[in-house]
Design a protein around this motif. Structure first.
Motif, PDB file in Angstrom:
ATOM      1  N   LEU A 368       0.815  -1.208   0.000  1.00  0.00           N
ATOM      2  CA  LEU A 368       0.000   0.000   0.000  1.00  0.00           C
ATOM      3  C   LEU A 368       0.853   1.263   0.000  1.00  0.00           C
ATOM      4  N   GLU A 369       2.108   1.134   0.467  1.00  0.00           N
ATOM      5  CA  GLU A 369       3.034   2.255   0.577  1.00  0.00           C
ATOM      6  C   GLU A 369       2.437   3.368   1.431  1.00  0.00           C
ATOM      7  N   LEU A 370       2.153   2.994   2.667  1.00  0.00           N
ATOM      8  CA  LEU A 370       1.630   3.921   3.661  1.00  0.00           C
ATOM      9  C   LEU A 370       2.600   4.001   4.841  1.00  0.00           C
ATOM     10  N   PRO A 371       2.689   5.176   5.492  1.00  0.00           N
ATOM     11  CA  PRO A 371       3.582   5.293   6.658  1.00  0.00           C
ATOM     12  C   PRO A 371       3.035   4.522   7.851  1.00  0.00           C
ATOM     13  N   LEU A 372       3.873   3.677   8.428  1.00  0.00           N
ATOM     14  CA  LEU A 372       3.491   2.863   9.576  1.00  0.00           C
ATOM     15  C   LEU A 372       4.749   2.569  10.386  1.00  0.00           C
ATOM     16  N   LEU A 373       4.677   2.767  11.699  1.00  0.00           N
ATOM     17  CA  LEU A 373       5.810   2.450  12.564  1.00  0.00           C
ATOM     18  C   LEU A 373       5.558   1.126  13.264  1.00  0.00           C
ATOM     19  N   VAL A 374       6.480   0.193  13.086  1.00  0.00           N
ATOM     20  CA  VAL A 374       6.416  -1.107  13.746  1.00  0.00           C
ATOM     21  C   VAL A 374       7.520  -1.123  14.799  1.00  0.00           C
ATOM     22  N   VAL A 375       7.136  -1.017  16.063  1.00  0.00           N
ATOM     23  CA  VAL A 375       8.088  -0.929  17.163  1.00  0.00           C
ATOM     24  C   VAL A 375       8.262  -2.320  17.770  1.00  0.00           C
ATOM     25  N   ASP A 376       9.447  -2.866  17.623  1.00  0.00           N
ATOM     26  CA  ASP A 376       9.764  -4.214  18.129  1.00  0.00           C
ATOM     27  C   ASP A 376      10.725  -4.081  19.305  1.00  0.00           C
ATOM     28  N   ILE A 377      10.218  -4.320  20.522  1.00  0.00           N
ATOM     29  CA  ILE A 377      11.066  -4.329  21.712  1.00  0.00           C
ATOM     30  C   ILE A 377      11.537  -5.770  21.890  1.00  0.00           C
ATOM     31  N   GLN A 378      12.724  -6.072  21.384  1.00  0.00           N
ATOM     32  CA  GLN A 378      13.182  -7.450  21.272  1.00  0.00           C
ATOM     33  C   GLN A 378      13.390  -8.115  22.636  1.00  0.00           C
ATOM     34  N   ARG A 379      13.114  -9.400  22.672  1.00  0.00           N
ATOM     35  CA  ARG A 379      13.322 -10.209  23.871  1.00  0.00           C
ATOM     36  C   ARG A 379      13.876 -11.562  23.453  1.00  0.00           C
ATOM     37  N   GLY A 380      14.244 -12.360  24.447  1.00  0.00           N
ATOM     38  CA  GLY A 380      14.803 -13.673  24.156  1.00  0.00           C
ATOM     39  C   GLY A 380      13.786 -14.585  23.490  1.00  0.00           C
ATOM     40  N   GLY A 381      14.216 -15.339  22.530  1.00  0.00           N
ATOM     41  CA  GLY A 381      13.357 -16.285  21.818  1.00  0.00           C
ATOM     42  C   GLY A 381      14.048 -17.635  21.768  1.00  0.00           C
ATOM     43  N   PRO A 382      13.547 -18.547  20.912  1.00  0.00           N
ATOM     44  CA  PRO A 382      12.397 -18.405  20.015  1.00  0.00           C
ATOM     45  C   PRO A 382      11.073 -18.627  20.740  1.00  0.00           C
ATOM     46  N   SER A 383       9.993 -18.513  19.993  1.00  0.00           N
ATOM     47  CA  SER A 383       8.653 -18.679  20.548  1.00  0.00           C
ATOM     48  C   SER A 383       8.491 -17.762  21.763  1.00  0.00           C
ATOM     49  N   THR A 384       7.900 -18.252  22.836  1.00  0.00           N
ATOM     50  CA  THR A 384       7.727 -17.429  24.033  1.00  0.00           C
ATOM     51  C   THR A 384       9.075 -17.077  24.637  1.00  0.00           C
ATOM     52  N   GLY A 385      10.022 -17.990  24.575  1.00  0.00           N
ATOM     53  CA  GLY A 385      11.401 -17.705  24.946  1.00  0.00           C
ATOM     54  C   GLY A 385      11.574 -17.155  26.345  1.00  0.00           C
ATOM     55  N   LEU A 386      12.258 -16.034  26.448  1.00  0.00           N
ATOM     56  CA  LEU A 386      12.558 -15.374  27.718  1.00  0.00           C
ATOM     57  C   LEU A 386      11.877 -14.003  27.714  1.00  0.00           C
ATOM     58  N   PRO A 387      10.629 -13.930  28.121  1.00  0.00           N
ATOM     59  CA  PRO A 387       9.864 -12.680  27.952  1.00  0.00           C
ATOM     60  C   PRO A 387      10.454 -11.470  28.647  1.00  0.00           C
ATOM     61  N   THR A 388      11.142 -11.657  29.779  1.00  0.00           N
ATOM     62  CA  THR A 388      11.659 -10.503  30.515  1.00  0.00           C
ATOM     63  C   THR A 388      13.165 -10.324  30.338  1.00  0.00           C
ATOM     64  N   LYS A 389      13.763 -11.059  29.420  1.00  0.00           N
ATOM     65  CA  LYS A 389      15.208 -10.951  29.209  1.00  0.00           C
ATOM     66  C   LYS A 389      15.479 -10.350  27.830  1.00  0.00           C
ATOM     67  N   THR A 390      16.642  -9.726  27.699  1.00  0.00           N
ATOM     68  CA  THR A 390      16.950  -8.984  26.480  1.00  0.00           C
ATOM     69  C   THR A 390      17.659  -9.839  25.441  1.00  0.00           C
ATOM     70  N   GLU A 391      17.511  -9.441  24.176  1.00  0.00           N
ATOM     71  CA  GLU A 391      18.177 -10.120  23.068  1.00  0.00           C
ATOM     72  C   GLU A 391      18.092  -9.208  21.842  1.00  0.00           C
ATOM     73  N   GLN A 392      18.976  -9.426  20.863  1.00  0.00           N
ATOM     74  CA  GLN A 392      18.968  -8.654  19.615  1.00  0.00           C
ATOM     75  C   GLN A 392      18.733  -9.567  18.424  1.00  0.00           C
ATOM     76  N   ALA A 393      17.906 -10.549  18.570  1.00  0.00           N
ATOM     77  CA  ALA A 393      17.836 -11.611  17.574  1.00  0.00           C
ATOM     78  C   ALA A 393      16.734 -11.434  16.540  1.00  0.00           C
ATOM     79  N   ASP A 394      16.146 -10.229  16.438  1.00  0.00           N
ATOM     80  CA  ASP A 394      15.067 -10.017  15.464  1.00  0.00           C
ATOM     81  C   ASP A 394      15.519  -9.240  14.240  1.00  0.00           C
TER      82      ASP A 394
END
Length: 695
Positions: A368-394
């Motif tokens: 569609l070429e429309l402006p949209l911000l997708v904010v990804d606050i990365q966490r440990g994965g995969p799947s549910t992974g480590l919800p409260t722990k940090t990671e840069q794997a996305d």
């Protein structure tokens, strides 16, 4: 919490030995009626930095305690960096290792970049907190323990065969045994609270003790407690009484013979506040919408660690912010994209698992070429992974995680405060180029905090939506895909504008007209045009920190690795090593000079909290042998750990100075530490640091 810093005048927050402010605003001494008068003033030792870790059970209020200590430290004027660390479970079993929650704060009288490698002070509320955090402590560190919790049952629950407070196993540390629960109950015996409710205030007793120990202001905490429990004044006053009792205990007891002073840092002049990454990002989104003159619409589904953005933005309806808590991730981004179609700044917030669910709609936004911000606050994965722990794997998911050729610009902040600027930059790109944009933060940045200089409005960039206002063809028709020759952006036509009727959708469109097209040549052209639009996004050139221009090794990072990498670089340079450093904020497109920079050095080291995703992209695009150094432990790198890796790289290039073993404890080929479980650690006792990790 804000503070004014004026470099023309030194700030003295200590008040000296006699004028030291105590709870209630008086001079040194008790604030609780009937408490004993203090003995002669205790000596004060001046420090340049301190690292404190509060640790206890999930129900002990360690995050609140750390947050309040941080706020008072920020108002005092110290530079600081924090690392909250807590379990994902809503309530893990009490007194167990999985249930330990901690909050680490590094504050100093100079510029610092990380929460510190190892605590100088550990406040342990129970045996589990002691056992979980003891391996991180250097010899000589201060340990303050709540002795009331060291019961036989509690010790056996975490596998202690004997009481560590009595068996001599803690002789390497300065141990302070404090019956926090008993002292709190004594302080609140006339409060009218039940014993269980009174016990909950022991974290405020500990906070008061540490506030005395490090000369922290107290008025802000008391005001906060009265505000937080405004509807429960009895609870508010009980917490304040416990807080004051802890302060007075430090002043009067013989257990603490010395207090410590860390003077304010010399920060650039301006108005400052303590800010977390998620809060800075929220403020940045609001500022971007205001600068663009657009309403801000957030379509989101709660997910750790991104939910704070939804909570914060919901408070700001006065700025034209609308928040929608959807029933799932797909509905959240669908609503945000619909808002963008309607002329709003559309935003959706999530973490890695949510990005996977949103991928089809992100592809639709590309089409569609429309402006949209997708904010990804990365966490440990995969799947549910480590919800409260940090990671840069996305990173690779953000780059390629959609069907077909669907390029998306990517922006990644480096520090909690920089999340504000990154939000503005992402919004500028999205609006200017009519494209969805990924903003990649992570749990470390989101929950961590630091001082932030509040910018003036005229310092913020202008963002011009440039809505279509009428037909764009000589025949009086409107083509929705007639592009700007500079940006390749298509017109943004708000539905309902007379003369701008048009049809768009997910099926491939004919160039210009936007009509459905299955023509092979047109599809090839549209795919290449969308890619060219992203490739043509203007981003600043990559800046390289290479003081004398003679370094042969470059360390390149992105995102939240900035603090540990920079701290490690400072260590290496302080020991005489030559190392160059650069950090990427724009990951798609890369800065135009990145290839030239990479080829200017004999070796490039890329530390990442993943298994080498940026290094993979660099090797593929620039054909350079970028060397990865990776960890995926749910925790940020330690400065000492990275310093060893950099020494290994310098040594392999013949640049190790005499007397410094190249990469001690590190495999110079792979960059793996000798102990892959813990990595290298560094720290000092509560006195001045033996090796400054951030200078």
């Amino acid at each position: 919490m804000t503070s004014q810093v004026d470099q023309s005048e030194a700030v003295d927050g200590s008040g000296g030995d006699e004028g030291r402010p105590g709870p209630g605003g008086g001079r040194s001494g008790p604030a609780v009626p009937g408490s004993p008068q203090p003995r002669r003033a205790k000596p004060i030792r001046r420090l340049d930095r301190v690292i404190i870790r509060f640790a206890g059970d999930s129900g002990d209020g360690m995050q609140l305690t750390g947050d309040r200590f941080t706020s008072e430290t920020a108002s005092f004027g110290n530079d600081l960096s924090t690392l909250p660390n807590f379990p994902a479970e809503i309530r893990a079993p009490a007194g167990t290792l999985p249930g330990v929650s901690s909050f680490q704060l590094h504050f100093a009288d100079h510029d610092i970049l990380t929460p510190g490698d190892a605590p100088n002070v550990l406040v342990a509320m129970n045996p589990a907190a002691l056992k979980a955090n003891l391996p991180d402590l250097p010899r000589g560190a201060e340990i303050i323990v709540n002795t009331d919790e060291f019961t036989k049952r509690a010790l056996s629950k975490v596998g202690y065969p004997a009481d560590p407070l009595a068996d001599g196993s803690l002789e390497a540390y300065h141990l302070h045994k404090v019956p926090l629960t008993t002292l709190t109950l004594e302080a609140l015996k006339d409060s009218g609270l039940a014993r269980k409710d009174a016990e909950r205030a022991k974290n405020m007793f500990a906070l008061g003790l540490l506030s005395w120990m490090y000369h922290r202001p107290t008025h802000g905490t008391e005001s906060f407690l009265r505000s937080k429990f405004a509807k429960k004044p009895q609870i508010a006053e009980a917490n304040i009484s416990a807080f004051r009792a802890g302060w007075n205990f430090g002043e009067t007891t013989e257990s603490f013979a010395v207090s410590y002073e860390v003077p304010p840092a010399k920060l650039p002049a301006g108005r400052y506040r303590n800010i977390s990454g998620n809060l800075a990002l929220s403020c940045g989104l609001i500022a971007a919408a205001q600068r663009a003159g657009l309403p801000l619409y957030l379509g989101s589904y709660p997910i750790t660690p991104a939910s704070d953005i939804l909570h914060e933005l919901s408070k700001h309806k006065n700025f034209g912010v609308r928040t929608f808590q959807a029933e799932d991730e797909i509905a959240g981004i669908g609503a945000a994209l619909g808002a963008a179609f309607g002329g709003a700044l559309g935003v959706t917030t999530t973490s890695g698992p949510g990005v996977a669910l949103k991928s089809e709609t992100i592809g639709l936004a590309v089409s569609l070429e429309l402006p949209l911000l997708v904010v990804d606050i990365q966490r440990g994965g995969p799947s549910t992974g480590l919800p409260t722990k940090t990671e840069q794997a996305d990173l690779l998911q953000a780059m390629f995680g959609r069907n077909g050729e669907a390029p998306v610009p990517i922006v990644a902040p480096a520090t909690p405060a920089e999340c504000f600027d990154a939000a503005l930059e992402a919004a500028r790109i999205a609006v200017t180029y009519r494209t969805p944009v990924f903003l990649l933060s992570d749990g470390y940045l989101a929950n961590g905090s630091e001082p932030w200089r509040i910018p003036e409005v005229d310092e913020l960039p202008e963002i011009t939506p440039g809505f279509a206002t009428g037909p764009n063809r000589e025949d009086g028709s409107f083509w929705p895909y007639l592009r700007d020759p500079q940006t390749l952006a298509r017109p943004w036509a708000v539905p309902g504008t007379p003369g701008l009727e048009h049809r768009i959708g997910g099926i491939e469109k004919q160039d210009g007209t936007g009509n459905i097209s299955y023509d092979p040549a047109n599809h090839d052209f549209m795919v290449r045009t969308r890619q060219a639009k992203v490739d043509g996004v203007t981003v600043p050139p990559l800046e390289v920190d290479d003081p004398d221009g003679e370094a042969r090794v470059l360390v390149l990072g992105w995102g939240s690795t900035y603090g540990p990498i920079t701290a490690a670089v400072r260590r290496v340079r302080a020991d005489g090593g030559r190392i160059a450093q650069a950090h990427l904020r724009n990951l798609n497109p890369f800065p135009a000079n990145l290839g030239t920079v990479l080829r200017s050095y004999e070796k490039v080291v890329v530390p990442e909290m993943n298994l080498g995703q940026l290094a993979l992209l660099l090797r593929a695009k620039y054909l350079v042998d970028a060397q990865s150094y990776n960890q995926v432990r749910g925790l940020p790198f330690k400065a000492a750990q990275l310093a060893d890796v950099l020494w290994a790289a310098i040594g392999s290039e013949g640049g190790s100075p005499a007397g410094r073993p190249a990469g001690a404890g590190v495999d110079p080929t792979t960059g793996a530490t000798a102990d892959p479980t813990t990595g290298a650690t560094a720290g000092a006792a509560a006195g001045p640091a033996s090796e400054e990790d951030n200078r």
